[in-house]
Scaffold this motif. Structure first.
Motif, PDB file in Angstrom:
ATOM      1  N   GLU A   1       0.816  -1.222   0.000  1.00  0.00           N
ATOM      2  CA  GLU A   1       0.000   0.000   0.000  1.00  0.00           C
ATOM      3  C   GLU A   1       0.847   1.268   0.000  1.00  0.00           C
ATOM      4  O   GLU A   1       0.357   2.347  -0.312  1.00  0.00           O
TER       5      GLU A   1
ATOM      6  N   LEU B   1     -11.490  -7.672   5.073  1.00  0.00           N
ATOM      7  CA  LEU B   1     -12.527  -8.136   4.139  1.00  0.00           C
ATOM      8  C   LEU B   1     -12.902  -9.626   4.289  1.00  0.00           C
ATOM      9  O   LEU B   1     -14.069  -9.955   4.504  1.00  0.00           O
TER      10      LEU B   1
ATOM     11  N   PRO C   1     -20.931  -5.743   3.695  1.00  0.00           N
ATOM     12  CA  PRO C   1     -20.859  -4.368   3.182  1.00  0.00           C
ATOM     13  C   PRO C   1     -19.746  -4.167   2.156  1.00  0.00           C
ATOM     14  O   PRO C   1     -18.574  -4.113   2.506  1.00  0.00           O
TER      15      PRO C   1
ATOM     16  N   ARG D   1      -7.309  -6.304  -5.294  1.00  0.00           N
ATOM     17  CA  ARG D   1      -6.203  -6.601  -4.383  1.00  0.00           C
ATOM     18  C   ARG D   1      -5.547  -7.894  -4.862  1.00  0.00           C
ATOM     19  O   ARG D   1      -6.203  -8.736  -5.486  1.00  0.00           O
TER      20      ARG D   1
ATOM     21  N   ARG E   1     -15.049   3.957   0.790  1.00  0.00           N
ATOM     22  CA  ARG E   1     -13.958   4.439   1.661  1.00  0.00           C
ATOM     23  C   ARG E   1     -13.319   5.654   0.979  1.00  0.00           C
ATOM     24  O   ARG E   1     -13.076   5.606  -0.236  1.00  0.00           O
TER      25      ARG E   1
ATOM     26  N   HIS F   1      -9.961   5.524  -1.612  1.00  0.00           N
ATOM     27  CA  HIS F   1      -9.894   4.065  -1.745  1.00  0.00           C
ATOM     28  C   HIS F   1      -9.005   3.699  -2.933  1.00  0.00           C
ATOM     29  O   HIS F   1      -9.334   4.003  -4.080  1.00  0.00           O
TER      30      HIS F   1
HETATM   31  P1  TYD Z   1      -9.150  -4.626   3.848  1.00  0.00           P
HETATM   32  O1  TYD Z   1      -9.323  -6.055   4.215  1.00  0.00           O
HETATM   33  O2  TYD Z   1      -9.553  -3.578   4.836  1.00  0.00           O
HETATM   34  O3  TYD Z   1      -7.639  -4.443   3.407  1.00  0.00           O
HETATM   35  P2  TYD Z   1      -6.911  -3.178   2.667  1.00  0.00           P
HETATM   36  O4  TYD Z   1      -7.781  -1.985   2.773  1.00  0.00           O
HETATM   37  O5  TYD Z   1      -5.666  -3.037   3.484  1.00  0.00           O
HETATM   38  O6  TYD Z   1      -6.666  -3.624   1.261  1.00  0.00           O
HETATM   39  O7  TYD Z   1      -9.964  -4.339   2.517  1.00  0.00           O
HETATM   40  C1  TYD Z   1      -9.727  -5.086   1.333  1.00  0.00           C
HETATM   41  C2  TYD Z   1     -10.619  -4.513   0.256  1.00  0.00           C
HETATM   42  O8  TYD Z   1     -11.983  -4.777   0.602  1.00  0.00           O
HETATM   43  C3  TYD Z   1     -10.514  -2.998   0.099  1.00  0.00           C
HETATM   44  O9  TYD Z   1     -10.684  -2.664  -1.276  1.00  0.00           O
HETATM   45  C4  TYD Z   1     -11.692  -2.469   0.909  1.00  0.00           C
HETATM   46  C5  TYD Z   1     -12.732  -3.560   0.711  1.00  0.00           C
HETATM   47  N1  TYD Z   1     -13.683  -3.737   1.834  1.00  0.00           N
HETATM   48  C6  TYD Z   1     -15.063  -3.732   1.589  1.00  0.00           C
HETATM   49  O10 TYD Z   1     -15.528  -3.554   0.446  1.00  0.00           O
HETATM   50  N2  TYD Z   1     -15.908  -3.916   2.660  1.00  0.00           N
HETATM   51  C7  TYD Z   1     -15.444  -4.093   3.925  1.00  0.00           C
HETATM   52  O11 TYD Z   1     -16.264  -4.228   4.875  1.00  0.00           O
HETATM   53  C8  TYD Z   1     -14.026  -4.113   4.159  1.00  0.00           C
HETATM   54  C9  TYD Z   1     -13.479  -4.311   5.539  1.00  0.00           C
HETATM   55  C10 TYD Z   1     -13.186  -3.942   3.080  1.00  0.00           C
END
Ligand code: TYD
Ligand code: NAD
Length: 340
Positions: free
Chosen positions: A126, A189, A204, A213, A272, A275
């Motif tokens: 990241e 996630l 969500p 990712r 987010r 994002h």
């Molecule tokens: P996350 O697991 O928080 O890891 P990172 O932000 O470090 O990559 O999130 C992975 C992806 O999933 C990211 O694109 C954000 C998305 N996401 C959702 O869509 N819904 C959620 O509830 C979460 C926690 C993440």
């Protein structure tokens, strides 16, 4: 060898403690962990009585505790301890700077002071920022972090570099893609969606769900860190990834399919801020120089992970009560009024 593992009670750290104790029976491990909301000694209940394992509850920002451990025959530090969740860094950036930046500096000082042989900075893809549809980040790419989490990790990486250049600190930076597997705190996630789906709760999806990712099974990350610890070169950076690029919607469909749950659980919610659209790493350096590659396919890894959460409901149900519920209620309210 005696290794100080910081953040060993968290997700990747606990997998790494177990990995090292089982692969190197003669190694001694000290786990220094503050036990924040993400630190959990249940993750290590199977090794807590191991003769070569010691747990110390403490903060990496506390130079007294760090120096006491580092000065007692430690050869190497593998540094996992961090605030690790992007959403929390949007809610409250300050603790990310304190732990991830200042804490790393305290550890680096101890490496120099006690002339330790190795410091591994466990960092993330990241720090490079976001990619478009094509391409992947090499180790030489500039750092363009977009969240307070990734900015704090990038800042720590730069401090590590400066301690190598200025003080000859034998440090190496590793940058890994998104991990998944047993013992991951159910706010990220995959474990969030698996545990929600098991109880028919909504999943969500932020925005359109087409964020990409690269997913690596945590055991593959542990093997990569092992290789870098033993064969990596001081001052170098090594990217490590799973070669499994997927959109969040693709991951969600895999989980729903494995659990035979309906797509109606999926709910698109507010995105987010900042994002990152896509992360992908070029891992040719670690492959050609150190001979590592990921071994677990995404299908196998997701299957093993879902099976683990199904078999270990007591582990995550204990977490998903009390403070957790309160935090997430506030979190979803806050999301509605995100700044920017
Ligand atoms: P996350 O697991 O928080 O890891 P990172 O932000 O470090 O990559 O999130 C992975 C992806 O999933 C990211 O694109 C954000 C998305 N996401 C959702 O869509 N819904 C959620 O509830 C979460 C926690 C993440
Ligand atoms: P985690 O949140 O599960 O665990 C973090 C651990 O650090 C917890 O046990 C916590 O108690 C401990 N900790 C936090 N602040 C501390 C402090 N001040 N002093 C001592 N201990 C403290 O995190 P994780 O997912 O296991 O990530 C571990 C490391 O790997 C982090 O540095 C993270 O940036 C990096 N990383 C994670 C991923 C991923 O996908 N999870 C990917 C690449 C890199």
């Amino acid at each position: 060898m005696k290794i100080l593992i910081t953040g060993g009670a968290g997700f990747i750290g606990s997998n790494f403690v177990r990995y090292i104790l089982s692969k190197y029976p003669s190694y001694r491990v000290v786990n220094l962990d503050k036990l924040t909301y993400a630190g959990n000694l249940d993750n290590l209940s199977d090794v807590e009585d191991h003769a070569n394992y010691e747990f110390v509850r403490g903060d990496i920002c506390d130079s007294d505790v760090v120096n006491r451990i580092a000065g007692d025959g430690v050869d190497a530090i593998v540094h996992f301890a961090a605030e690790s969740h992007v959403d929390r860094s949007i809610d409250d950036p300050a603790i990310f700077v304190k732990t991830n930046v200042l804490g790393t500096q305290v550890l680096l000082e101890s490496v120099v002071k006690f002339k330790l042989k190795r410091f591994l900075q466990v960092s993330t893809d990241e720090v490079y920022g976001s990619l478009g549809k094509e391409g992947s980040f090499k180790e030489t790419y500039p750092l363009l972090p977009n969240s307070p989490y990734s900015a704090s990790k990038a800042s720590a990486d730069l401090l590590v570099r400066s301690y190598f250049e200025t003080f000859g600190c034998p440090a190496i930076i590793t940058r890994c893609t998104n991990n998944y597997g047993p013992y991951q705190f159910p706010e990220k996630l995959i474990p969030l969606f698996v545990t929600n789906a098991l109880f028919d709760q909504q999943l969500p999806i932020y925005g359109d769900g087409l964020y990409v990712r690269d997913w690596i099974f945590v055991e593959d990350h542990c093997r990569a860190l092992d290789v870098v610890l033993h064969k990596g070169k001081a001052g170098e950076i090594y990217n490590m990834g799973g070669e499994n690029e997927r959109t969040n919607l693709e991951i969600t469909h895999m989980i729903l399919g494995k659990l035979s749950k309906p797509e109606t659980l999926l709910k698109h919610v507010k995105d987010r801020p900042a994002h990152d659209r896509r992360y992908a790493l070029d891992c040719s350096k670690i492959k050609s120089e150190l001979g590592w590659k990921p071994e677990t396919s995404l299908e196998e890894g997701i299957s093993r992970t879902v099976d683990w959460y199904v078999a270990n409901q007591a582990w995550w149900q204990k977490i998903k009560s009390g403070e957790y519920v309160e935090y997430y209620e506030k979190h979803y309210l806050r999301r509605e009024s995100y700044r920017g």
